[in-house]
Write an enzyme that holds these catalytic residues in place. Structure first.
Site, PDB file in Angstrom:
ATOM      1  N   HIS A   1       0.855  -1.201   0.000  1.00 46.12           N
ATOM      2  CA  HIS A   1       0.000   0.000   0.000  1.00 46.12           C
ATOM      3  C   HIS A   1       0.882   1.239   0.000  1.00 46.12           C
ATOM      4  CE1 HIS A   1      -3.839   2.192   0.709  1.00 46.12           C
ATOM      5  NE2 HIS A   1      -2.991   3.094   1.187  1.00 46.12           N
ATOM      6  N   CYS A   2       0.990   1.854  -1.154  1.00 47.91           N
ATOM      7  CA  CYS A   2       1.730   3.106  -1.276  1.00 47.91           C
ATOM      8  C   CYS A   2       1.138   3.866  -2.454  1.00 47.91           C
ATOM      9  CB  CYS A   2       3.224   2.833  -1.465  1.00 47.91           C
ATOM     10  SG  CYS A   2       3.572   1.668  -2.781  1.00 47.91           S
ATOM     11  N   HIS A   3       1.557   5.107  -2.599  1.00 45.34           N
ATOM     12  CA  HIS A   3       0.982   5.959  -3.641  1.00 45.34           C
ATOM     13  C   HIS A   3       2.083   6.667  -4.416  1.00 45.34           C
ATOM     14  CE1 HIS A   3      -2.805   5.658  -1.332  1.00 45.34           C
ATOM     15  NE2 HIS A   3      -2.131   6.041  -0.263  1.00 45.34           N
TER      16      HIS A   3
ATOM     17  N   TYR B   1      -7.936  17.443  -1.338  1.00 39.80           N
ATOM     18  CA  TYR B   1      -6.672  17.958  -0.806  1.00 39.80           C
ATOM     19  C   TYR B   1      -5.658  18.002  -1.940  1.00 39.80           C
ATOM     20  CZ  TYR B   1      -5.065  13.069  -0.865  1.00 39.80           C
ATOM     21  OH  TYR B   1      -4.710  11.807  -1.254  1.00 39.80           O
TER      22      TYR B   1
ATOM     23  N   THR C   1      -7.236   9.632  -3.883  1.00 38.00           N
ATOM     24  CA  THR C   1      -8.348  10.476  -4.345  1.00 38.00           C
ATOM     25  C   THR C   1      -7.881  11.788  -4.976  1.00 38.00           C
ATOM     26  OG1 THR C   1      -8.526  11.383  -2.121  1.00 38.00           O
ATOM     27  CG2 THR C   1      -9.973   9.533  -2.684  1.00 38.00           C
TER      28      THR C   1
ATOM     29  N   TYR D   1     -12.140   1.392   1.380  1.00 41.67           N
ATOM     30  CA  TYR D   1     -11.602   2.257   2.444  1.00 41.67           C
ATOM     31  C   TYR D   1     -12.782   2.938   3.125  1.00 41.67           C
ATOM     32  CZ  TYR D   1      -8.406   5.589   4.739  1.00 41.67           C
ATOM     33  OH  TYR D   1      -7.683   6.311   5.660  1.00 41.67           O
TER      34      TYR D   1
ATOM     35  N   HIS E   1      -6.435  -0.390   5.902  1.00 39.14           N
ATOM     36  CA  HIS E   1      -6.148   0.113   7.247  1.00 39.14           C
ATOM     37  C   HIS E   1      -7.115  -0.422   8.322  1.00 39.14           C
ATOM     38  CE1 HIS E   1      -3.976   2.450   4.446  1.00 39.14           C
ATOM     39  NE2 HIS E   1      -4.689   3.544   4.438  1.00 39.14           N
TER      40      HIS E   1
ATOM     41  N   ASP F   1       2.220   2.954   3.182  1.00 41.59           N
ATOM     42  CA  ASP F   1       1.338   4.095   2.930  1.00 41.59           C
ATOM     43  C   ASP F   1       2.124   5.355   2.540  1.00 41.59           C
ATOM     44  OD1 ASP F   1      -1.164   5.262   2.503  1.00 41.59           O
ATOM     45  OD2 ASP F   1      -1.180   6.171   4.486  1.00 41.59           O
TER      46      ASP F   1
ATOM     47  N   ASN G   1      -2.244  13.516   3.925  1.00 45.62           N
ATOM     48  CA  ASN G   1      -3.153  14.068   4.937  1.00 45.62           C
ATOM     49  C   ASN G   1      -2.678  13.968   6.375  1.00 45.62           C
ATOM     50  OD1 ASN G   1      -5.303  15.022   3.302  1.00 45.62           O
ATOM     51  ND2 ASN G   1      -5.836  12.902   2.886  1.00 45.62           N
TER      52      ASN G   1
HETATM   53  O1  LIG Z   1      -3.212   6.819   2.086  1.00 42.20           O
HETATM   54  C1  LIG Z   1      -4.280   6.400   2.474  1.00 42.20           C
HETATM   55  O2  LIG Z   1      -4.551   5.226   2.265  1.00 42.20           O
HETATM   56  C2  LIG Z   1      -5.176   7.214   3.218  1.00 42.20           C
HETATM   57  C3  LIG Z   1      -5.627   8.448   2.943  1.00 42.20           C
HETATM   58  C4  LIG Z   1      -5.639   9.077   1.619  1.00 42.20           C
HETATM   59  C5  LIG Z   1      -6.386   8.329   0.625  1.00 42.20           C
HETATM   60  O3  LIG Z   1      -6.709   7.194   0.803  1.00 42.20           O
HETATM   61  C6  LIG Z   1      -6.779   8.949  -0.660  1.00 42.20           C
HETATM   62  O4  LIG Z   1      -6.614  10.161  -0.840  1.00 42.20           O
HETATM   63  O5  LIG Z   1      -7.259   8.203  -1.508  1.00 42.20           O
HETATM   64  C7  LIG Z   1      -6.225   9.180   4.052  1.00 42.20           C
HETATM   65  O6  LIG Z   1      -6.648   8.552   5.013  1.00 42.20           O
HETATM   66  O7  LIG Z   1      -6.255  10.418   3.985  1.00 42.20           O
END
Ligand SMILES: O=C(O)/C=C(\CC(=O)C(=O)O)C(=O)O
Length: 306
Positions: free
Chosen positions: A33-35, A51, A79, A159, A183, A259, A264
């Site tokens: 789980h990473c972005h 955001y 998102t 989520y 999570h 993550d 955020n």
């Molecule tokens: O990094 C994560 O998983 C959690 C996030 C951001 C998120 O999920 C998103 O923007 O899609 C959070 O709780 O703000």
């Protein structure tokens, strides 16, 4: 034209110069789980985002992977990029097969688009129910998406926050493909891990054998800390009993990830090396750690690898 974005005020930058973990990850470990965020000038953030993050590129993600000792990544669409999966797909294509992805889709997505995403390495779609992150999507739209991804063997990542599980449970159980929960469904860790709220979550996991759980994000869930900073080896103690219950009851359907780049967070930004050192506390035996970090993510995301 170059677009410039201003990060949401109060939002912390990811931690540069993370420590090297004391815990040596098993060979082949997957950061599940990473972005990637942007860079915004190349991959603009979505107009509907709630955001604006700081940039976190694929090269920075791959550098972190190597520094921490991971072999692979699962890059989850966040998102702030809406349903424009370009930055995530760009990361998958650049990874040489070492990254898989989870996308965000709209219900009008075509079969050709799903097939192309599959070819790039996408294996799941994410449905986000966290109200501060997205506007609610009609359930029928989500079921229409499921119909389109099911032929490709994808799963649905969900989520949501613990307080919303009761309302969402029946809908989740109506989804006819495997589910992966982000999570741990965001438990309130000020409550008793053996109390009725977390028991309701565990009961949901017991409802079907194809419900998986990411035992991730102690830095978001912890109430009493201490944070994973300044060499702290006992970080996020209050989260340990929750994650450990899940790992011990469902050893074959848990996943773990950093993550990174931790969107955020406004309170503190964890040192990712110390986050890796959190893993042995929630998966106390080498066998549990191998399942959590290697066997399970490989079965879900690289089932054909030898
Ligand atoms: O990094 C994560 O998983 C959690 C996030 C951001 C998120 O999920 C998103 O923007 O899609 C959070 O709780 O703000």
């Amino acid at each position: 034209m170059t677009t410039s974005f201003e990060k949401t005020p109060g939002w912390l930058d990811w931690y540069a110069g993370p420590s090297r973990p004391e815990f040596r990850l098993p060979d082949g470990a997957v950061d599940a789980h990473c972005h990637v965020f942007g860079p915004g000038a190349e991959f603009p953030y979505a107009p509907e985002r709630k955001y604006t993050p700081c940039d976190a590129s694929k090269d920075q993600l791959f550098a972190l992977r190597d520094h921490l000792g991971f072999a692979r990544n699962v890059v989850v669409q966040a998102t702030c990029h809406g349903a424009d999966n370009t930055a995530m797909v760009d990361a998958l294509r650049a990874s040489g097969g070492l990254a898989r992805g989870v996308a965000t889709l709209r219900p009008d997505v075509t079969d050709a688009q799903v097939r192309e995403l599959h070819g790039a390495g996408v294996r799941g779609v994410r449905f986000n129910f966290v109200k501060r992150l997205v506007d609610a999507a009609p359930k029928q739209d989500l079921l229409d998406i499921v119909e389109k991804i099911a032929p490709y063997g994808w799963h649905v990542v969900v989520y949501f926050e613990a307080a919303d599980l009761a309302d969402l449970r029946d809908f989740f159980l109506s989804i006819p493909v495997p589910l992966v929960i982000d999570h741990m469904g965001r438990p309130d860790t000020a409550k008793d891990p053996d109390g009725p709220d977390f028991e309701a979550f565990l009961n949901f996991m017991r409802a079907r054998p194809d419900i998986w759980c990411k035992v991730t994000c102690p830095e978001r869930l912890s109430v009493s800390g201490p944070p994973a900073l300044d060499g702290e080896q006992r970080a996020y103690r209050d989260v340990v009993p929750f994650a450990r219950r899940v790992v011990e009851e469902f050893p074959d359907r848990v996943l773990w990830g950093t993550d990174w780049p931790h969107p955020n967070l406004t309170d503190h930004m964890p040192d990712d090396g110390l986050l890796v050192d959190f893993v042995p506390h929630i998966a106390p035996t080498p066998e549990l750690r191998r399942k959590l970090l290697v066997d399970n993510p490989m079965r879900l995301y690289w089932p054909d690898a030898d």
